[in-house]
Design a protein around this motif. Structure first.
Motif, PDB file in Angstrom:
ATOM      1  N   UNK A 195       0.800  -1.194  -0.023  1.00 50.61           N
ATOM      2  CA  UNK A 195       0.109   0.170   0.038  1.00 50.61           C
ATOM      3  C   UNK A 195       1.044   1.233   0.008  1.00 50.61           C
ATOM      4  N   UNK A 196       1.995   1.124   0.654  1.00 48.31           N
ATOM      5  CA  UNK A 196       2.674   2.427   0.795  1.00 48.31           C
ATOM      6  C   UNK A 196       4.260   1.910   1.145  1.00 48.31           C
ATOM      7  N   UNK A 197       4.738   1.701  -0.055  1.00 44.58           N
ATOM      8  CA  UNK A 197       6.291   1.076   0.125  1.00 44.58           C
ATOM      9  C   UNK A 197       7.319   2.230   0.562  1.00 44.58           C
ATOM     10  N   UNK A 198       6.998   3.413   0.309  1.00 42.69           N
ATOM     11  CA  UNK A 198       7.832   4.552   0.701  1.00 42.69           C
ATOM     12  C   UNK A 198       7.599   4.771   2.165  1.00 42.69           C
ATOM     13  N   UNK A 199       6.792   4.220   2.821  1.00 39.42           N
ATOM     14  CA  UNK A 199       6.683   4.292   4.589  1.00 39.42           C
ATOM     15  C   UNK A 199       7.795   3.567   4.956  1.00 39.42           C
ATOM     16  N   UNK A 200       8.327   2.450   4.316  1.00 42.28           N
ATOM     17  CA  UNK A 200       9.415   1.794   5.254  1.00 42.28           C
ATOM     18  C   UNK A 200      10.673   2.164   4.578  1.00 42.28           C
ATOM     19  N   UNK A 201      11.470   2.882   5.210  1.00 45.92           N
ATOM     20  CA  UNK A 201      12.748   3.269   4.831  1.00 45.92           C
ATOM     21  C   UNK A 201      13.612   2.327   5.024  1.00 45.92           C
ATOM     22  N   UNK A 202      13.625   1.773   6.466  1.00 48.44           N
ATOM     23  CA  UNK A 202      14.443   0.649   6.950  1.00 48.44           C
ATOM     24  C   UNK A 202      13.480  -0.485   7.750  1.00 48.44           C
ATOM     25  N   UNK A 203      14.281  -1.502   7.959  1.00 44.07           N
ATOM     26  CA  UNK A 203      13.334  -2.485   8.880  1.00 44.07           C
ATOM     27  C   UNK A 203      14.143  -2.763  10.101  1.00 44.07           C
ATOM     28  N   UNK A 204      13.826  -1.858  11.060  1.00 49.93           N
ATOM     29  CA  UNK A 204      14.582  -2.116  12.436  1.00 49.93           C
ATOM     30  C   UNK A 204      15.236  -0.696  12.608  1.00 49.93           C
ATOM     31  N   UNK A 205      16.117  -0.438  13.571  1.00 51.48           N
ATOM     32  CA  UNK A 205      16.554   0.828  14.121  1.00 51.48           C
ATOM     33  C   UNK A 205      18.123   0.956  13.867  1.00 51.48           C
ATOM     34  N   UNK A 206      18.624   1.750  13.161  1.00 54.06           N
ATOM     35  CA  UNK A 206      20.055   2.057  13.126  1.00 54.06           C
ATOM     36  C   UNK A 206      20.322   3.528  13.466  1.00 54.06           C
ATOM     37  N   UNK A 207      19.500   4.290  13.727  1.00 54.35           N
ATOM     38  CA  UNK A 207      19.625   5.475  14.125  1.00 54.35           C
ATOM     39  C   UNK A 207      18.762   5.969  15.199  1.00 54.35           C
TER      40      UNK A 207
END
Length: 773
Positions: free
Chosen positions: A349-361
């Motif tokens: 539905x909104x692929x741009x909403x997922x920049x990364x999976x998880x946290x690195x910042x």
């Protein structure tokens, strides 16, 4: 296994120093405030702009009618007392103070306090959104309960009483000071007669209680020095300021009593017992000496109090504000629940909403996740109960949170500046995590990867934290990035995640398939067109590993004996995905979850029985996020209900038994009484023995967070430590209610009890043995 590193992380390096930049900033501000206030107090004592001692007596500037004796009295312009000595005034005219200039001076520390809080608030806003304003009455009630009863702090009696004394001492003195201010502002004298006497007594006693609490804190840090306490300069600044504020108050009171009550109103003096004791020390001082001493101490006391007020925005004690906020915004849901977006649906539905999976910042955490970092009091309670830390691996939940806070402090301003300038790219900052750190100048990670992989997700740290910090989601979020974005994990984790992707279960070389264990039993299988009230969820370990197959068969016997209508899925059952989610393999978890939900909904399953607390937690707390809503009951709860209803009759004759609480049953889901009541029915009178660490404070067996399939290199294995607890209890049977706990106990018994003096058995097995024939 993960590669070991010898280089320290950024936070670890700094912990070796006497002061971090944050501490140094707090120290500079405290010193600056104290010097400023001291200079003002010195000026107030000596400058011509303020009335001096002789002028106070020689040049009265106002006349009023005393509210006690109704006689006219002359008082100096800035007199704080509205009664004379004859009327039992608290302050004689020559000890008058300058109230109104004081209010103006209060603006300075208030500015520093608000500025300090605002500077941290701006950093929290870097985080993403998270809704924490639901169930407001429950949040307020929980906050008040924690503040006024210290429920979590009292788990450590010494530390709990220490904090309780300081808190109630400060609260009482705040009320006492506010009453004086209200009397001054209103011009109405309500602190008089018996009311004033009791007011004086209670004020002194509570002030003494606060000093006792501060003394306990100093004694603990200076002499007791428990391992979990990490004392830094900031702690001594905070304790020193608090102690100085209270002692100064009593010294000032002593000077006033020595001049106004010892000479002509002695019966009143003992009603201020601590001040009276100081007054006796000063009883032979001249009135002039007392007047000068009182005035100087009064202003110096104001300077100290103002310094402490400003320090509330920067130093150790700012956890008062942040801790209160964190308790209010605490997680009201089950602690065993982890959340994440539906990856597949979002990609569609909104692929741009997922920049990364998880946290690195650091700014990828929510605002609440960043508030957690400032709420930390550095008390070390989380570290003390952490099983991974006790085993000697790199993880310390206390240090991890402190390192993340330092990382936010140093890198947050650059991110704020970049956002304010509208920059699209993230500014260069130290990495959030990494394999190693370089102390000589290169970018250094706040957290080492081996620290992240040490966590068993048992929840002991979160359950013990007095300000409700949420450690586990932070570590799991970083694991998610490592697994799904960088594909970095140990060989063991890689293998069991691969197994789950390919075989839908985590075992390599499983001893059996999902059908063999029940081939000679008469059980219903939903796939054969049969229906039942309950689905018995057997689980991967319960159907494939010999030791836990025995538990599954025992459970079938118990259910049959009680006449429970149940069925199983058989070959259609796949792993719930719990091990993958805790290890960071979120996509694998969601794949398992959706397949199971589709299968169960296809059979219209409404009620589920499970022997595994991890499956229990997943179905009860995590599957609803994906549309799976079921009534889930752990087998220990069901057995308890069957016994109470009379459907199970047991022979209670087992000798010397204890119970190990699984983390995902007791701590994460609050099931602690039902298993014990079942065991009391099985054991002979007085034969049940509680472990020293039990119920929601039980020690983890060491298999959570994917460690039923992974291994590390500890100095001492967690399951061995737990078996020592069982040995110390003297019990010959260790009852468990989790297949992973069974696995860990069996491994420990093979090493530490080769003579087989202790046995580990599931509750279902013990109940099956105790059934009346």
């Amino acid at each position: 296994m993960l590669r070991k590193t010898t280089t320290l992380s950024l936070g670890a390096i700094r912990e070796r120093k006497k002061m971090t930049p944050t501490m140094r900033k707090s120290w500079n501000i405290a010193c600056g405030l104290l010097l400023l206030m001291f200079a003002i107090s010195f000026f107030a004592t000596t400058a011509d702009g303020f009335p001096r001692e002789g002028e106070l007596l020689a040049k009265p500037q106002k006349t009023f009618e005393c509210t006690a004796c109704h006689n006219p009295h002359n008082m100096p312009k800035f007199a704080s007392a509205s009664q004379c000595q004859v009327c039992h005034t608290k302050e004689k005219s020559e000890f008058a103070t300058h109230i109104y200039p004081l209010y103006l001076l209060a603006i300075i520390p208030l500015f520093f306090m608000v500025f300090g809080i605002w500077s941290r608030f701006r950093l929290w806003r870097l985080g993403g959104g998270e809704y924490r304003l639901d169930q407001i009455p429950r949040r307020i009630g929980g906050l008040l309960a924690e503040v006024f009863t210290y429920r979590r702090l009292m788990r450590d009696p010494y530390g709990g009483l220490m904090h309780l004394f300081i808190f109630y001492g400060f609260l009482a003195e705040l009320i006492a000071t506010s009453l004086l201010a209200a009397q001054e502002w209103s011009g109405t004298q309500f602190l008089k007669g018996p009311v004033y006497l009791w007011y004086s007594l209670l004020s002194d006693l509570f002030g003494l209680v606060a000093i006792v609490g501060i003394g306990m804190a100093i004694w603990r840090r200076a002499f007791l020095r428990p391992d979990r306490i990490n004392t830094v300069l900031d702690d001594w600044i905070a304790l020193g300021l608090m102690l100085l504020v209270f002692v100064q108050g009593f010294v000032i009171e002593g000077a006033r009593i020595a001049a106004t009550e010892l000479p002509g109103n002695l019966p009143q003096a003992p009603w201020s017992p601590v001040g009276y004791a100081f007054a006796l020390i000063m009883k032979d001082w001249s009135p002039e000496h007392l007047g000068s001493f009182h005035r100087f101490q009064w202003w110096f006391h104001a300077a100290t109090a103002f310094t402490f007020l400003g320090y509330l925005g920067f130093g150790k004690v700012n956890h008062i504000w942040y801790g209160l906020l964190n308790i209010f915004f605490r997680n009201l849901g089950p602690s065993g629940k982890l959340s994440f977006i539906d990856i597949e649906a979002t990609m569609e539905t909104d692929p741009d909403a997922i920049e990364t999976l998880g946290t690195d910042k650091i700014d990828q955490y929510s605002w609440k996740g960043l508030l957690d970092l400032d709420a930390c009091t550095n008390c070390g309670r989380c570290e003390e109960v952490c099983p991974a830390h006790a085993s000697g691996v790199a993880l310390s939940p206390r240090k991890l949170i402190r390192n993340l806070k330092d990382h936010l402090t140093e890198n947050g301003p650059a991110i704020l500046k970049a956002r304010a300038n509208g920059a699209d790219a993230q500014p260069e900052t130290d990495p959030l995590f990494g394999e190693s750190g370089d102390a000589d100048g290169e970018l250094r990670p706040a957290v080492l990867e081996e620290e992240l992989w040490g966590c068993r997700t048992c929840g002991a740290c979160q359950r013990e934290c007095p300000v409700f910090i949420e450690h586990i989601p932070k570590m799991v979020d970083m694991r998610r990035y490592l697994v799904m974005m960088d594909s970095k994990m140990g060989d063991d984790a890689r293998q069991f995640l691969k197994n789950m992707d390919e075989r839908m279960h985590p075992w390599t070389g499983a001893q059996h398939n999902r059908e063999e264990w029940y081939e000679d039993l008469e059980v219903k299988v939903l796939g054969k067109g049969e229906t039942a009230e309950y689905l018995f969820w057997v689980g991967c370990t319960g159907s494939m590993i010999d030791r836990n197959i025995a538990v599954s068969r025992a459970m079938v016997k118990v259910l049959d004996a009680a006449g429970v209508d149940f069925a199983i899925l058989g070959p259609e059952e796949v792993c719930t995905g719990d091990p993958a989610r805790r290890a960071g393999g979120e996509f694998t978890f969601q794949m398992c979850a959706k397949q199971n939900i589709a299968t169960l909904d296809g059979y219209s399953v409404k009620k589920i029985i499970t022997t595994c607390p991890h499956c229990f937690n997943t179905y009860k707390n995590e599957y609803p996020d994906f549309g799976g809503h079921y009534e889930v009951i752990h087998h220990s709860e069901l057995i308890h209900d069957l016994i109470r209803s009379g459907r199970l009759k047991l022979n209670g004759s087992l000798e010397s038994i204890t119970y190990h609480d699984p983390c995902y049953l007791a701590r994460h889901n609050g099931v602690v009484d039902e298993p014990r009541e079942v065991l009391h029915q099985i054991a002979g009178p007085g034969e049940f023995r509680e472990l020293s660490r039990s119920r929601d404070r039980a020690l983890c067996c060491g298999s959570g967070g994917g460690y039923a399939w992974m291994d590390d290199d500890p100095q001492k294995r967690i399951n061995h430590i737990r078996l020592e607890d069982v040995k110390a209890s003297g019990a010959k049977t260790a009852a468990v209610s989790c297949p992973f706990c069974m696995q860990m106990f069996d491994d420990a018994l093979k090493t530490l009890d080769p003579d087989k003096t202790i046995r580990a058995a599931d509750i279902a097995e013990l109940v099956a043995e105790a059934l009346e024939e």
